[in-house]
Each structure stands twice: as C-alpha cells, then as structure tokens.
Enzyme design. Structure first.
Site: not given
Length: 507
Positions: A277, A154, A306, A81, A402
């Site tokens: 995703q 997490c 893709y 993070c 992304c």
C-alpha cells in the site's frame, strides 16, 4: 440539450468519482471542472456527448464555504490530484458519497458506508512512478493523456521521489540518453520508480526499453548523491509495446534489490514488483479494519486472495489457525515467504498462481475456509473467483477494494449467492485524489424460518438414478413442496450441517 461553447447558469448538485461537479442543464447531466456542491455558477460547455456534457466554471455567483485556493502550481495540468480546490471536509464527503452511490446504484445494496477514516494528506505516497517523455521530461501524465507534465515538487509524493526525478533528468541531459517514444517504440528510458520506507530509505528502479543503459555508473552516482539514504539502484527491462510500467526482468546496478519496511509491528521485504500500500499510516488503519471485520477466534482457516507480499496474510495468521495466500506475481510470493520466515510466522502457506485458475481447483479438492479475505486489483474479481467463493461457502468474506464500482459489482454477485453485506468502511488511502479504499464485510445469510418437508417411507427407497439428483432438481422439488426458492449455496450449507458428504450424496 446544452450547446457546445455556450455558457449556462446552473447549480452544482454533487460530484463524480473524479471530483467533477455535477449539474443538470436542459435535462442533461453536465460534469463541471472545479465546481463545488451547492455552488451557483456560470458554466461554459466544452464538450457534448450523447448522454452527458462537460464544462468548466467561468464565474461563481455563490461560492461554497468549502472552496479553497489550490496549493499546487501544477493542479489542473498534472492528472494526479482531483480535490485541491476544496477543503478536506468536502473531499471526504465526496469520497464517502461516491462509495455509497456505487453500492446502491451498481450493487443494489442498502448497507451504510461508515464515516470515512482519514490521515495526513501531504507527502504520504511511499511509491512513485514517473513517466519519461521522448524529449526527456520526467513528471506525471496530464489527465486522460500521455502528455508528460514536468513536476519538480509533488505535494503528495515523498521528497525522496522528487530528488530521484531530478537526478534522472540530470543523467538524461548530461549523458545524452535517448528516451522512449511511444509512437516509434524507440529510445531507452521509459519510467522512474521510487519506493521509500518509513525510515526514509529508498529503492530506485529505472525502467528501460532494453537491457542496459549507457554510463550506468554515472546514473548510480547521481542517484546516490540525490538520495544519501538509498539502499539500491535497479534496472528494469520493459520492451513491451504497452502502457505497463514494470517489466519482467531486473538487474541490480548498485546495492540491494529489495527494501525493508515495518507495518503493523511486522517486518516486510519488498522487491520492485511487490504490491504494498502506498500510504503507510493509512495502510495500518486499513489492515486493522480488515482483520477486525474478519472476526477471527484462532480456530479458522483463512484464504487470502491477491495477497501480494503477504502483508494481510501475516496479520491474519496472528489470529487464525491457518492462512492460505494466493498471488499471481511470482516475485511477490517469494517476498511473502521470506516475510513469513523473518517474522517467525509458520501457520501460513503461499501459492504463486492466478486466483481464477487455482481457487476453483482448491475448492474442488475440498478447501473450505471459514473466512475469505480478498484485495483484488482495480478491475475487481474474475467471476470464476466469486463462484468458487460461493461454492466454498465461508462464514465470512472480507473484501478490500480500491474501486467502489467493481466492489459493488462483485458484492452484488456474492449477495445473489447466499451472502449479505454487513458492514462497509472507507479509508482515505489516496488523499487529494479521486481514489478511495473500502473494506466490506459479507456474511452468510441465515434463513428466517424453518420449513419442514414431509417424506413418505417409500421415498426413502432411493434408486441408483435418484442418488444422483442435481442441485437444480433439489431446487425444483423444494419449490414444488414449499413454494420457496433456495440457492445452491444454501443447499450446500444444509448438507454440511447434517454431515452429508456432498460429492457422495448429491441428493
């Protein structure tokens, strides 16, 4: 130039892509850990490079109203993070600004990034990949290193992933299983992979430097105890001396080797290597945005590059005449074909190939899609892919990315070959991290004026040599007669408009 180990007072002006604050000290950019925009800070310089320096905040004189206490004990040690020291409002500002800056600085584009779309920031990741250290630690890498931090809970992973990680720790400890050492390339256990669907079911894969593990039945037992809703446990073979996580071979130890999930009303079958995703809810927002940007009427041929397991392809097929999907991972194509069958989608075809190799061939054979949708990996598109798209001259390109930097680079190429960026929408797919997903719509540029060029009757007597005029010669001729610069794409569009077969009538 700032000096190492010296403290300076500075004002934080903005953010880097990883969420570091940016200040200017003695005329040089300094990237400051855990600093917020607008804060007046004392900054200790940790490292000085030729064009930049790195530092950390040692005192905040005027804290930002967006500053908050990190809610994770591993924040700052684990490299997962980047934004837990600021509130969501500031995180979304930083991400949107990152995309806007990349488009302007790298892509030379003035398209406006629309208000970023966001969702639930906790426990959203449906796929987790835990590296395993040589001494048996299961966790996540420290930032910019391969040191494994043993994180046991997490806040962005699904709880099932944490339970599987603890089961693997127990197996390694109680069975004395050697773990992989990157230096010696010896040992077995390398990574743990966990994918969880929206119904709470999980598929577990243990990646190993070999083809089997000792006491595999014990590993399965521990995983099933930790994950009552697991559908399968798979062994993945990865003997390559690289940092790659997934391997080339898979063997099912128990249960199924695929996981089923529902997305945007469609059912999908997912094997371990299939792309999907990681944020289910925001993936629906992302794909709805991509389909909206495609502007389909039901009459188009759509090319989906893709395509992974066919998620976007099947959604596009509901509003298009025909969809062609290309993906380099053979197993993902098998999943895509199965996903089409299980959803009753017949107007789609899939090809297992590298886009940069297959697409130029398809375009050369005459493929002319009206819409191209592409969702490449973080490195963006190969230039051969972009050149083939320009040659195919679709009416619209929808680019799902992304990485803002590679999006900006590739959009710049397309804009230099006849396209114009129309809309840009970012989606907060990776909450609390520096990553951001973006959808851009590019359309063919339309000429502002019509230029009439006079032709004498004598010019119509075309010789054999003249019948093979090149695009370069056409560009030169138009430049001489009108003073205008025209692109090969525009020439191709004019030919198409007037019914001229390009391969037979080059001039």
């Amino acid at each position: 130039m700032p000096e190492k180990n010296r403290t300076y007072r500075a004002c934080i002006e903005g953010y880097t892509s990883e969420g570091l604050g940016v200040a200017r000290i003695d005329g040089q950019a300094v990237f400051v850990h855990r600093a917020l925009r607008g804060e007046d800070c004392d900054v200790l310089i940790l490292k000085v490079l030729k064009n930049a320096a790195f530092g950390k905040v040692v005192q905040v004189h005027e804290p930002s109203p967006h500053r908050r206490e990190p809610d994770c004990p591993w924040y700052g040690r684990c490299g997962g993070c980047d934004f837990r020291h600021m509130d969501r409002e500031e995180e979304l500002y930083a991400k949107r600004q990152r995309v806007q800056d990349a488009l302007r600085r790298i892509g030379g584009s003035d398209v406006t990034v629309e208000t970023i779309l966001s969702g639930e920031p906790l426990h959203y990741r449906n796929k987790s990949q835990y590296p395993v250290s040589a001494d048996g630690q299961v966790g996540f890498y420290k930032a910019r290193s391969h040191q494994v931090i043993p994180v046991d809970c997490c806040r962005i992973q699904k709880p099932q992933a944490g339970a599987a990680a603890e089961a693997l720790r127990r197996y390694i400890r109680e069975c004395g299983v050697p773990c992989y050492d990157e230096r010696t390339r010896r040992g077995l256990v390398r990574h743990l992979y966990v994918r969880t669907n929206s119904a709470g079911q999980s598929l577990v894969c243990v990646l190993v430097n070999g083809r089997k593990l000792p006491r595999e039945d014990t590993l399965v037992s521990f995983m099933r105890q930790a994950l009552p809703n697991a559908v399968g446990v798979v062994l993945g073979v990865n003997t390559q001396p690289t940092g790659a996580v997934l391997g080339s071979e898979y063997r099912t130890l128990w249960g199924a080797d695929v996981l089923e999930d529902t997305l945007c009303g469609l059912s999908f079958r997912l094997s371990v290597p299939s792309f999907y995703q990681v944020n289910h809810d925001m993936a629906e927002v992302l794909y709805d945005t991509a389909v909206d940007f495609a502007g389909l009427t039901g009459h188009e041929t759509v090319l989906d590059l893709y395509c992974g397991a066919g998620t976007i392809s099947l959604l596009l097929a509901q509003k298009a005449r025909h969809v062609v999907g290309i993906e380099i991972v053979p197993q993902a194509i098998l999943d895509a074909e199965e996903n089409a069958r299980r959803n009753g989608v017949e107007n789609v075809e899939f090809h297992a190939a590298a886009a940069e190799k297959l697409l130029p061939q398809l375009v050369e054979k005459g493929l002319r899609p009206q819409v191209v949708v592409l969702d490449p990996p973080r490195k963006g598109c190969e230039e051969a892919v972009l050149a083939a798209i320009a040659q195919a001259a679709p009416e619209r390109v929808v680019y799902v990315s992304c990485d803002p930097a590679t999006l900006a680079r590739d959009a710049k190429f397309l804009c230099a070959h006849g396209f114009q960026a129309l809309r840009c929408q970012s989606v907060d797919m990776f909450c609390q991290t520096g990553h951001v997903e973006t959808v851009m719509s590019l359309v063919q540029q339309k000429p502002d004026d019509i230029v009439k060029v006079g032709i004498d009757a004598d010019e119509l007597a075309v010789t054999k040599a003249e019948s093979k005029a090149t695009y370069g010669e056409i560009q030169t001729r138009v430049k001489e007669q009108t003073g205008l610069n025209v692109t090969p794409l525009y020439i191709a569009q004019v030919k198409r408009k007037h019914g001229i077969i390009e391969r037979e009538c080059y001039n």
